[in-house]
Design an enzyme around this catalytic site. Structure first.
Site, mmCIF file in Angstrom:
data_model
loop_
_atom_site.group_PDB
_atom_site.id
_atom_site.type_symbol
_atom_site.label_atom_id
_atom_site.label_comp_id
_atom_site.label_asym_id
_atom_site.label_seq_id
_atom_site.Cartn_x
_atom_site.Cartn_y
_atom_site.Cartn_z
ATOM 1 N N LYS A 81 -77.587 51.953 -89.456
ATOM 2 C CA LYS A 81 -76.277 51.358 -88.578
ATOM 3 C C LYS A 81 -75.158 52.365 -89.030
ATOM 4 O O LYS A 81 -74.065 51.745 -89.316
ATOM 5 C CB LYS A 81 -75.988 49.970 -89.012
ATOM 6 C CG LYS A 81 -77.148 49.188 -88.339
ATOM 7 C CD LYS A 81 -76.850 47.705 -88.482
ATOM 8 C CE LYS A 81 -77.802 46.687 -88.019
ATOM 9 N NZ LYS A 81 -77.491 45.256 -88.164
ATOM 10 N N LYS A 281 -77.945 37.781 -81.287
ATOM 11 C CA LYS A 281 -78.559 38.933 -81.693
ATOM 12 C C LYS A 281 -77.376 39.541 -82.663
ATOM 13 O O LYS A 281 -76.320 39.244 -82.822
ATOM 14 C CB LYS A 281 -78.137 39.870 -80.689
ATOM 15 C CG LYS A 281 -78.988 39.241 -79.378
ATOM 16 C CD LYS A 281 -80.500 39.387 -79.620
ATOM 17 C CE LYS A 281 -81.444 38.732 -78.500
ATOM 18 N NZ LYS A 281 -82.486 38.145 -78.814
ATOM 19 N N ASP A 282 -77.844 40.642 -83.577
ATOM 20 C CA ASP A 282 -77.184 40.984 -84.592
ATOM 21 C C ASP A 282 -75.711 41.580 -84.067
ATOM 22 O O ASP A 282 -75.544 42.037 -82.800
ATOM 23 C CB ASP A 282 -77.988 42.127 -84.970
ATOM 24 C CG ASP A 282 -77.261 42.702 -86.503
ATOM 25 O OD1 ASP A 282 -76.609 41.957 -87.096
ATOM 26 O OD2 ASP A 282 -77.475 43.814 -86.842
ATOM 27 N N LYS A 283 -74.741 41.308 -84.831
ATOM 28 C CA LYS A 283 -73.499 41.702 -84.447
ATOM 29 C C LYS A 283 -73.117 43.101 -84.631
ATOM 30 O O LYS A 283 -72.624 43.786 -83.458
ATOM 31 C CB LYS A 283 -72.365 41.121 -85.437
ATOM 32 C CG LYS A 283 -70.961 41.643 -85.302
ATOM 33 C CD LYS A 283 -69.943 40.876 -86.233
ATOM 34 C CE LYS A 283 -68.465 41.477 -85.937
ATOM 35 N NZ LYS A 283 -67.608 40.736 -86.693
#
Length: 748
Positions: A81, A281-283
């Site tokens: 990320k 959902k993931d930020k």
């Protein structure tokens, strides 16, 4: 004498099974790497006085039982990320369909001529309905209704006053009358008004020619509406030819699900509860998921696309039912690891192949336990012990790593006990803290009531986190003792005789959705299905016996471990004993509760089962080289749409270390063309290799400076069930921590 904390005692117990104790061992048992760290006696659990004797700092994977690997291969460097577009998530529905954003336009709407439809209805003969209504409401109300219908049929429709039926103190009777009108008289709307005395109410009947008659988002409460009727749920009247729920695909960038829907709801003027979705959902990602909304037109949502930044909606259709949490199979991930460094490309390729072949240990990831200095499972353990004041203190007290203004607010409350002054300083996203303080203001000293004031999904997350903590440690113990290549006597499996593979576990948590920014904001935490375990699930789980080992019908992929609860069984071997021993070290019994508060009692929780090993499905990988770290290395749904349709959107990404990224024109044809030119791909494939490729996305031109060095990236694509964490797959690959703080250091 100080009590050892949950974390310290647990690591110590792991050492009991992996002697010698007070060293830092590296095990290679059945191709297993196990890394354990000596525990620190400075980490102490909260006491009943309500303070943490020593606050924990950054949570380590070993603290929550994440210590083992399957593959003996060495790891390598890679940044997870670095950009949020390096982590792409597409929801997979229960039928196995991957959710993509493909169309931003609203479909053409079928418009019915309401006036003609109403006229057709009024031309009908309602003698039968009037007679039925007479038996329900009596002669007087039936005569009033018949006269009202005749008045409307004669053409007098404008400025019609409603009629009021006879008063009734029987709520069930009034409900029956409301339902009768909904079923037999579609051109009427009913509501309830006060009767002639305090014990009775009257039903008011309106003629609805098809307009909203003042209802909708600007309507006031019933007592303030005056002469305005109200339709079902306070919403506008809804055409019969459309199902009441609009389903759409939500595409978002660097935003969590609740944040995105909150913004859309604000723009539409509707409450957040109007939306339904299968999982958060993931930020820090680019994600696409299904969402439903009650009684909204596609054209209204599609019109928002021009105003929304980092959010898009599309692929609209009307459905009969709204989405509920847990109604998904899983997620499709496209993850790009940047800055990859290894001793050779062969190391990377071998590790990627091993991940696809053997999978990973199906741990609950660090997100499950919060990112603050007080882990959620610490609070969960206090709740299970009935230490209400301690739990409140752990939620409210100052902690490491928070923004200064939040820490100041916590310090202010601890020193002054001024609730009103603290509430003015605390941001609204600190849901648990605000709920507790507001309750303590009304009920000083009632810490249990204050905990119950926290929204249920959030407060249950604490005890679910402790379940996950036990599971992780038990999984590590099982793998360390028995390896990953065979089932052993006493392992739990779903019985193949009873076809239990078709039964899904009741413990449904969404992966990668807990990137809580040092808070316990329920919008960013796992959503848990609270449904009871069906009896057939209990019956379908069995412990491996001697006859099963001889028959050889079960493999390591069948092994499951329980999430402790009242309706599960434990392995009939040392792993089962470990569960009880570990909980006992935290002064918690898995068979009886020390208090009578059911929701904070592990004996009242249903529990569930989870596979110990998980293989990524439809697994693909490729090595890429790049120069410019700001160039996307994977296509999003919006990128694909942009190939055929330009859009004026700007995306501003931040790198993992928090530095501002450059602003890039996003999803416009010009940028797409330049990207395609820069990515003139050259393929390097060795003889005998599969379809895996090493793609050179940018060829360095003559005279390139040293700053434009060629870097390597590894792009992975795979599908996981909803209860699995993609970060745990990445951990198996890299053999490094998946914590945000660790990957920030790699980007510096």
């Amino acid at each position: 004498m100080l009590h050892q904390p949950a974390v310290s005692r647990t690591v110590a117990l792991l050492y009991y099974y992996a002697r010698p104790r007070n060293i830092k061992p590296y095990y290679n048992h059945h191709h297993l790497s196990l890394k354990l760290k000596p525990y620190s006696s400075s980490k102490t659990r909260a006491t009943e006085s309500g303070t943490l004797e020593t606050a924990m700092k950054t949570l380590d994977e070993a603290d929550v039982g994440i210590v083992c690997y399957i593959s003996p291969l060495p790891g390598f460097r890679g940044i997870l990320k670095q950009r949020y577009s390096d982590f792409i998530v597409n929801e997979v529905d229960l039928d196995g369909n991957v959710t993509h954003l493909t169309n931003l336009e609203s479909p053409p709407e079928i418009v019915e001529d309401k006036e003609i439809k109403i006229s057709d209805q009024l031309n009908n003969n309602y003698d039968t309905e009037i007679e039925s209504f007479k038996s329900l409401a009596g002669d007087s109300d039936a005569d009033v209704l018949e006269a009202f219908i005749q008045q409307i049929s004669s053409g007098v429709k404008d400025s019609l006053s409603p009629v009021i039926l006879s008063p009734s103190s029987d709520k069930s009777h009034r409900t029956a009358v409301h339902n009768f009108f909904k079923e037999h008289f579609k051109f009427f709307v009913t509501d309830t008004v006060d009767g002639p005395d305090t014990s009775s109410k009257c039903i008011r009947v309106w003629f609805n020619a098809g307009g909203n008659n003042g209802t909708g988002r600007k309507s006031k409460k019933r007592k303030d509406r005056g002469n305005k009727p109200c339709d079902d749920r306070g919403s506008d009247s809804w055409p019969e030819h459309l199902d009441k729920f609009l389903r759409f695909h939500l595409y978002k960038e660097n935003k969590d699900t609740q944040e995105a829907l909150g913004l859309i709801g604000k723009m539409l003027g509707i409450q957040p509860r109007s939306f339904g979705f299968a999982g958060t959902k993931d930020k820090r990602s680019v994600s696409t998921q299904r969402v439903t909304v009650f009684k909204q037109r596609a054209s209204r949502l599609a019109a928002l696309n021009e105003r929304l930044i980092g959010i898009k909606v599309g692929d609209f259709c009307h459905v009969k039912e709204g989405l509920l949490l847990g109604q998904l199979y899983g997620n499709r991930f496209t993850i790009t690891l940047r800055g990859v460094v290894a001793d050779s490309e062969d190391t990377i390729k071998a590790s990627a192949d091993a991940l696809g072949k053997h999978g990973f240990i199906n741990y609950f990831g660090l997100q499950r336990f919060g990112s603050g200095s007080v882990p959620t499972h610490f609070i969960g353990a206090s709740l299970l012990r009935g230490e209400w004041k301690t739990a409140v203190s752990m939620i409210l007290d100052p902690r490491e790593g928070e923004k200064e203004f939040i820490r100041n607010a916590r310090e202010y409350y601890k020193e002054s006990n001024d609730i009103d002054g603290t509430l003015k300083q605390l941001p609204r996203h600190l849901v648990a803290e605000r709920a507790i303080l507001q309750c303590l203001k009304k009920c000083p000293g009632n810490y249990l009531q204050a905990l119950k004031a926290i929204p249920r999904t959030l407060r249950m997350m604490y005890v679910h986190s402790y379940q996950s903590y036990l599971w992780n440690h038990a999984a590590s113990m099982r793998v360390q003792k028995h390896g990953f290549d065979q089932v052993v006597l006493g392992d739990l499996v779903y019985s193949k005789v009873e076809c239990a593979e078709k039964v899904t576990t009741s413990f449904n948590s969404e992966s990668e959705d807990n990137s809580c920014d040092n808070t316990y904001d329920c919008s960013q935490l796992d959503e848990i299905s609270e449904t009871a375990l069906p009896e057939e699930i209990n019956n379908s789980v069995k412990a491996i016996g001697e006859e099963d080992l001889v028959a050889g019908i079960y493999t390591i992929e069948d092994v499951i471990l329980p999430l402790p609860g009242s309706r599960i069984i434990y392995p009939s071997n040392d792993t089962g004993i470990f569960f009880h021993d570990l909980a006992k070290k935290d002064d918690i019994s898995l068979t009886e509760s020390v208090h009578s508060v059911k929701e904070f009692s592990i004996t009242n929780m249903t529990g569930g089962y989870r596979r110990v090993f998980q293989k990524p499905m439809d697994f693909k990988w490729e090595l890429l080289t790049y120069i410019d770290g700001n160039i996307p290395l994977a296509e999003t749904d919006l990128d694909i749409i942009a190939k055929s349709r330009p859009a004026n959107v700007v995306r501003n990404e931040r790198s993992t270390n928090g530095d501002e990224g450059v602003k890039l024109p996003f999803n416009c044809m010009k940028q797409q063309e330049s990207y395609e030119n820069a990515a003139s791909l050259s393929t390097c494939k060795k003889e005998g290799e599969d379809d895996r490729e090493v793609k050179v996305l940018q060829q360095p031109s003559a005279g390139c400076s040293d700053a434009q060095e060629v870097k390597m990236a590894l792009k992975l694509s795979f599908t996981l069930p909803a209860s699995c964490y993609a970060t745990m797959a990445i951990r198996e690959l890299l053999k490094t921590s998946t914590s945000v703080s660790f990957h920030k250091t790699l980007n510096q």
